[in-house]
Design an enzyme around this catalytic site. Structure first.
Site, PDB file in Angstrom:
ATOM      1  N   CYS A 179       0.803  -1.224   0.000  1.00 46.38           N
ATOM      2  CA  CYS A 179       0.000   0.000   0.000  1.00 46.38           C
ATOM      3  C   CYS A 179       0.836   1.275   0.000  1.00 46.38           C
ATOM      4  CB  CYS A 179      -0.950  -0.014   1.194  1.00 46.38           C
ATOM      5  SG  CYS A 179      -2.039  -1.458   1.182  1.00 46.38           S
TER       6      CYS A 179
ATOM      7  N   HIS B 228      -2.704   8.089   6.010  1.00 44.73           N
ATOM      8  CA  HIS B 228      -2.938   6.736   5.487  1.00 44.73           C
ATOM      9  C   HIS B 228      -4.330   6.295   5.943  1.00 44.73           C
ATOM     10  CE1 HIS B 228      -1.955   2.965   3.722  1.00 44.73           C
ATOM     11  NE2 HIS B 228      -1.973   2.304   4.862  1.00 44.73           N
TER      12      HIS B 228
ATOM     13  N   GLU C 299      -0.772   5.603  13.506  1.00 44.90           N
ATOM     14  CA  GLU C 299      -0.422   6.790  12.726  1.00 44.90           C
ATOM     15  C   GLU C 299      -0.620   8.055  13.556  1.00 44.90           C
ATOM     16  OE1 GLU C 299      -1.176   8.727   8.291  1.00 44.90           O
ATOM     17  OE2 GLU C 299      -2.520   7.163   9.025  1.00 44.90           O
TER      18      GLU C 299
ATOM     19  N   LYS D 112     -10.161   7.843   2.762  1.00 48.93           N
ATOM     20  CA  LYS D 112     -10.537   6.458   2.488  1.00 48.93           C
ATOM     21  C   LYS D 112     -11.987   6.156   2.892  1.00 48.93           C
ATOM     22  CE  LYS D 112      -5.957   4.297   2.432  1.00 48.93           C
ATOM     23  NZ  LYS D 112      -5.038   5.431   2.608  1.00 48.93           N
TER      24      LYS D 112
ATOM     25  N   HIS E 229      -9.904   1.897   0.386  1.00 50.32           N
ATOM     26  CA  HIS E 229      -8.446   1.773   0.361  1.00 50.32           C
ATOM     27  C   HIS E 229      -8.052   1.141  -0.968  1.00 50.32           C
ATOM     28  CE1 HIS E 229      -4.385   1.191   1.257  1.00 50.32           C
ATOM     29  NE2 HIS E 229      -4.444   0.495   2.375  1.00 50.32           N
TER      30      HIS E 229
ATOM     31  N   PHE F 152       1.852  -3.477   4.108  1.00 47.60           N
ATOM     32  CA  PHE F 152       2.230  -4.760   4.671  1.00 47.60           C
ATOM     33  C   PHE F 152       3.702  -5.031   4.378  1.00 47.60           C
ATOM     34  CE2 PHE F 152      -2.257  -6.885   4.498  1.00 47.60           C
ATOM     35  CZ  PHE F 152      -2.638  -6.132   5.602  1.00 47.60           C
TER      36      PHE F 152
END
Length: 409
Positions: free
Chosen positions: A163, A303, A314, A333, A338, A397
């Protein structure tokens, strides 16, 4: 050192087939999340996603070429077409083509075609696999098809960093221009993984929201009720260019890329650490300060995935970095889901347009703010404000992190 600026942008997502309509819907707080229509979800625990609607691949490809490409490539070509037109690069000399490169980005690539041809192989035998299968699924084929379409003969690179791919692609394009391997780069992030194995795989990890009865409310970054992300699809493209070159041709300059940072958590394959995102943001900020010592970040496009772990983590990283001068922050998002490897490119375009228009997009569905997420996330309604600098974050990830900073010129 060369200065690198953005002179063209394009975007397609669940709320629109172009940058202007989709950005307006994002700022209006509209949700693009709904029931999945791309396949039958009757037996799936997750039945919702943010699909791109009414997209016609024939708008960018011939009938023959459509058969050779996965949907993520088709979406990426649409965003690239808008960005190239926006930058007014429809006609290029041979020399210009040789100095114009591409960085494509995706987290997974042609997953629907991988799934489809795997089933064909198992059910009908290897001889029935499509000869176009491999070219349709490779991430770098997004750059390949685009370079052929526009005759771009500069570096043709790809980022496949989950991502964070779209954000890392911006950094790679910057480095390519500064190292004088090209004077213009097209960054394209695209993803379309809304297919049985994509939804099923993320659902098996318990990463996705299961609020099937309330799709529009399912993606709720920083809210206490958040239960996972909603998968989106889409693409964005940005034309990056040497500042002197842009000035010479009287190009419209949207922003200057003044900082980027990259880091690894070295912690866990899917669970984030505070240290990794913090170091990525700090590296971006330190780089920006070398040419802009008094820089002040006005807005962070987070994010902000709507997962319990990311949003809390975050928030803590932002607080640690900015101390008592924390910028306004929001996650878009909630509106478009996402988009995995495309997210960084899409959110970079959103950040640049926010700076252009002086408006901070809202974090929608933020009704009961998590006690551990205690910042101003511009809840539910957009906010008019002059924005001179923006930061955009992407974490993936494998513990891979990226952060970019743009400023107005």
């Amino acid at each position: 050192m060369k200065r690198v600026v953005v002179t063209g942008i394009g975007m397609i997502n669940a709320l629109g087939l172009d940058k202007e309509s989709s950005f307006k819907a994002i700022c209006d707080g509209v949700s693009g999340v709904g029931k999945i229509t791309l396949f039958d979800t009757s037996d799936f625990s997750v039945q919702i996603a943010a699909e791109v609607k009414n997209f016609d691949p024939l708008s960018v490809l011939s009938v023959k070429e459509v058969k050779k490409t996965d949907r993520f490539i088709q979406l990426g070509l649409a965003a690239a077409k808008e960005a190239i037109n926006d930058a007014k690069f429809n006609e290029l000399t041979e020399e210009e083509k040789e100095n114009f490169g591409i960085v494509s980005a995706a987290g997974i690539g042609g997953l629907p075609n991988i799934e489809k041809n795997s089933n064909v192989c198992l059910q009908k035998g290897a001889s029935k696999i499509s000869p176009f299968f491999i070219p349709s699924a490779l991430v770098n084929m997004l750059g390949g098809f685009t370079s052929i379409e526009y005759g771009l003969k500069g570096p043709n690179l790809s980022c496949v960093t989950a991502c964070a791919a779209g954000t890392h692609a911006l950094g790679e394009a910057y480095k390519t221009i500064v190292c004088e391997q090209a004077n213009r780069m097209l960054v394209i992030g695209a993803e379309s993984a809304i297919c049985p194995v994509g939804i099923g795989g993320f659902a098996a990890m318990k990463a996705l929201s299961t609020k099937n009865d309330n799709p529009e409310l399912a993606s709720s970054p920083f809210d206490a009720s958040r239960d996972g992300f909603v998968m989106g699809e889409g693409a964005a493209a940005l034309v990056l260019e040497d500042y002197e070159s842009a000035k010479q041709r009287n190009a419209t300059i949207y922003a200057e890329l003044i900082g980027f940072g990259e880091s690894a958590d070295a912690h866990h394959i899917t669970s984030p650490s505070l240290d990794g995102p913090l170091r990525a943001m700090k590296k971006a900020l330190d780089m920006a300060k070398k040419t802009n010592p008094d820089i002040k970040i006005d807005y962070i496009n987070a994010h902000g995935t709507s997962t319990p772990a990311n949003d809390k983590n975050e928030t803590a990283a932002v607080k640690e970095l900015f101390k008592d001068n924390i910028p306004l922050m929001s996650s878009t998002k909630g509106q478009i889901g996402h988009c995995l490897g495309a997210a960084g490119a899409i959110e970079a375009v959103i950040s640049i347009m926010a700076m252009r228009d002086g408006i901070i997009p809202p974090t929608i569905n933020l009704r009961n703010q998590d006690a551990d997420c205690d910042l101003d996330y511009v809840a539910n309604s957009a906010r008019k404000q002059e924005i001179n600098t923006v930061m955009s974050n992407s974490f993936g990830f494998g513990g891979t992190n990226g952060s970019v900073i743009f400023k107005r010129i």
